[in-house]
Design a protein around this motif. Sequence first.
Motif, short mmCIF file in Angstrom:
data_model
loop_
_atom_site.label_atom_id
_atom_site.label_comp_id
_atom_site.label_asym_id
_atom_site.label_seq_id
_atom_site.Cartn_x
_atom_site.Cartn_y
_atom_site.Cartn_z
N UNK A 104 0.85 -1.18 0.00
CA UNK A 104 0.00 0.00 0.00
C UNK A 104 0.90 1.24 0.00
N UNK A 105 0.31 2.38 -0.27
CA UNK A 105 1.11 3.59 -0.35
C UNK A 105 1.78 3.73 -1.71
N UNK A 106 2.75 4.63 -1.79
CA UNK A 106 3.44 4.93 -3.04
C UNK A 106 4.81 4.26 -3.06
N UNK A 107 5.29 3.93 -4.25
CA UNK A 107 6.61 3.33 -4.39
C UNK A 107 7.30 3.88 -5.63
N UNK A 108 8.56 4.28 -5.48
CA UNK A 108 9.39 4.78 -6.57
C UNK A 108 10.28 3.66 -7.08
N UNK A 109 10.37 3.52 -8.41
CA UNK A 109 11.32 2.62 -9.04
C UNK A 109 12.33 3.48 -9.79
N UNK A 110 13.63 3.26 -9.53
CA UNK A 110 14.68 4.06 -10.15
C UNK A 110 15.34 3.27 -11.28
N UNK A 111 15.23 3.79 -12.51
CA UNK A 111 15.82 3.15 -13.68
C UNK A 111 16.90 4.05 -14.27
N UNK A 112 17.97 3.43 -14.79
CA UNK A 112 19.01 4.16 -15.49
C UNK A 112 18.93 3.79 -16.97
N UNK A 113 18.65 4.79 -17.81
CA UNK A 113 18.55 4.62 -19.25
C UNK A 113 19.91 5.00 -19.83
N UNK A 114 20.65 4.00 -20.35
CA UNK A 114 22.09 4.22 -20.60
C UNK A 114 22.56 3.35 -21.76
N UNK A 115 22.34 3.81 -22.98
CA UNK A 115 22.76 2.99 -24.13
C UNK A 115 22.85 3.81 -25.41
N UNK A 116 23.25 5.08 -25.31
CA UNK A 116 23.33 5.93 -26.49
C UNK A 116 24.29 5.37 -27.54
N UNK A 117 24.07 5.71 -28.81
CA UNK A 117 25.08 5.40 -29.83
C UNK A 117 26.41 6.06 -29.45
N UNK A 118 27.51 5.33 -29.63
CA UNK A 118 28.82 5.89 -29.31
C UNK A 118 28.94 6.30 -27.86
N UNK A 119 28.35 5.53 -26.97
CA UNK A 119 28.21 5.90 -25.56
C UNK A 119 29.54 6.21 -24.89
N UNK A 120 29.53 7.23 -24.08
CA UNK A 120 30.67 7.64 -23.24
C UNK A 120 31.94 7.76 -24.07
N UNK A 121 31.93 8.76 -24.92
CA UNK A 121 33.00 8.94 -25.91
C UNK A 121 34.35 9.28 -25.30
N UNK A 122 34.39 9.60 -24.00
CA UNK A 122 35.65 9.98 -23.37
C UNK A 122 36.16 8.96 -22.36
N UNK A 123 35.43 7.85 -22.15
CA UNK A 123 35.85 6.86 -21.15
C UNK A 123 35.60 5.46 -21.70
N UNK A 124 36.66 4.79 -22.06
CA UNK A 124 36.52 3.50 -22.73
C UNK A 124 35.86 2.45 -21.85
N UNK A 125 36.00 2.57 -20.53
CA UNK A 125 35.49 1.54 -19.63
C UNK A 125 33.99 1.38 -19.74
N UNK A 126 33.29 2.44 -20.12
CA UNK A 126 31.84 2.38 -20.18
C UNK A 126 31.30 2.56 -21.59
N UNK A 127 32.14 2.28 -22.59
CA UNK A 127 31.63 2.25 -23.96
C UNK A 127 30.46 1.27 -24.04
N UNK A 128 29.60 1.46 -25.04
CA UNK A 128 28.42 0.63 -25.15
C UNK A 128 28.38 -0.20 -26.41
N UNK A 129 27.23 -0.84 -26.62
CA UNK A 129 27.09 -1.79 -27.72
C UNK A 129 26.78 -1.13 -29.06
N UNK A 130 26.26 0.10 -29.06
CA UNK A 130 25.83 0.74 -30.29
C UNK A 130 26.91 1.64 -30.87
N UNK A 131 27.12 1.53 -32.17
CA UNK A 131 28.09 2.39 -32.85
C UNK A 131 27.59 3.81 -32.97
#
Length: 585
Positions: A236-263
Amino acid sequence: MSRTPPARFTRPRIALLAAGALVAGAAGTAAAANPDTRENAAAAPGCTVDYKVQNQWDTGFTTAVTVTNTGDPAGSWQVEWSFAGNQKITQGWNTQISQSGTAVTAKNVSYNGSLGTGASASFGFNASYSGTNAIPTVFKLNGVTCTTGPGGPGGPTDPPDPTDPPAGARVDNPYQGAKVYVNPEWAAKARSEPGGSRIAGQPTGVWLDRIAAINGVNGGMGLRAHLDEALRQKSDGELVVQLVVYNLPGRDCAALASNGELGPTEIDRYKTAYIDPIAEILADEKYSGLRIVTTVEIDSLPNLVTNTGGRPTATPQCDTMKANGNYVKGVGYALNKLGDVPNVYNYVDAGHHGWIGWDDNFGPSADLFKQAATAEGATVNDVHGFITNTANYSALKEDHFKVTDTVAGKSVRESKWVDWNRYVDELSFAQAFRDKLVSVGFDSGIGMLIDTSRNGWGGTARPTQPGPTTNVDTYVNGGRYDRRIHVGNWCNQSGAGLGERPQTAPASGIDAYVWVKPPGESDGASKEIPNDEGKGFDRMCDPTYEGNPRNGFNMSGALPNAPLSGHWFSAQFQELMKNAYPPLP
């Protein structure tokens, strides 16, 4: 075009005297005592107390208490109650709290003593227990008893609160009056660590960092599984769900550790195979009763400001992403599609003070965020707020020096650590950046989140006083909580600790302190590890690396033997618990 979302429920953003409950679990409410009904008489002594168990585990719990004065104004306050069991308080915040046997006394601290008629003060504490954790039933405010009963706030005789939002409407602060989802997969990992049960009940973000994560990776929970579990936790009551949307093309162009799957050019795949399926799931009527908070695309937009255009920190990858516009298009599309879901609250990632706090970055970043928020059919109404310090280590508040201080004739800004930045900590930056965002066209009601999952900097290295006034560098370095070698260091930092526990409305303009990056999840591998997740090897995660222009050619300060980003890193988890501030019980 973006469909105009339901009108936001707006009320003035007031800095609570202390943090409220992010997770409103079991609660007890005490009602006003002995009301004086005589016409024109002075207010009688009276109070209400809201006591909420935020999180509870086998041996301990965290509680938030809010006391409201319904009597005459008071220049100081003291709240008293007695536990019915063997509860023992181990740590408090925003109060001077003590215990003798079962009796507890909580007094105001210097900054929250004034309690006018109708005003409230909030504080919290951690405690241990065994057996049952019964909620106290009798409280006193300055010696006046607040008795529990059905006529208390929320009781059946209460009239409806005219300031409450209509059912289903967006609220000003989604965290207010709500529990927050505890990811059972992270909680199980935390609980399996020695001492990890102390924080296993804390809410953390669910990261959707690739297309496969929508349905679950390697047998793990997908988005629907998490939302179904959230419905079970909601009760009962209210509940917050926290999601991180993180998959841009060419993701994190300055940090190789978090590069992503999309070109860099795969913007259409980002839209159709990633954002559209997420939006479709979130729009399912089954989940309409959840408050869904999204953190949209970490680290993307600030890279276009600081790491492009011939700057010493520029990379060819960031220049490419600025030229093709796919970061701006992707963020705009995500805000548009997700913002059309009535119970989604979009918060855009806004870096941190050690990244965009300089004059050259501060204004241009706000302008770029406005550009992205009005791209691909999005409008500023699709943005509920911004989040800073996600997965970073910037101290929440530096108490021993201010940006306005002068030592030996030099400004603190001239120190090597501050290096002409306008801000020395994350709270002052987030509040100022909020004002800047409003000035460029964002809604005046936007709120900020601050990720405090790894910026506590406690332990034996935490300074207790300002540094020597020999010169501006000794003054800053001797007094700063943030013990990184350089403010540009970001990967698995040695000496870091858990920061403030998740809290609602802890300061003006701040919707919540959150743990969006789950403690114990690596920032990146300390050596090259072949993988199918698109993640590269960044030397900033190598403890032997001697640096680059972004960190002033200093050592990286990273922990050794780290796995790929997002993978469980036991040594980091133990480091964060050991150096937590506030300390863990």
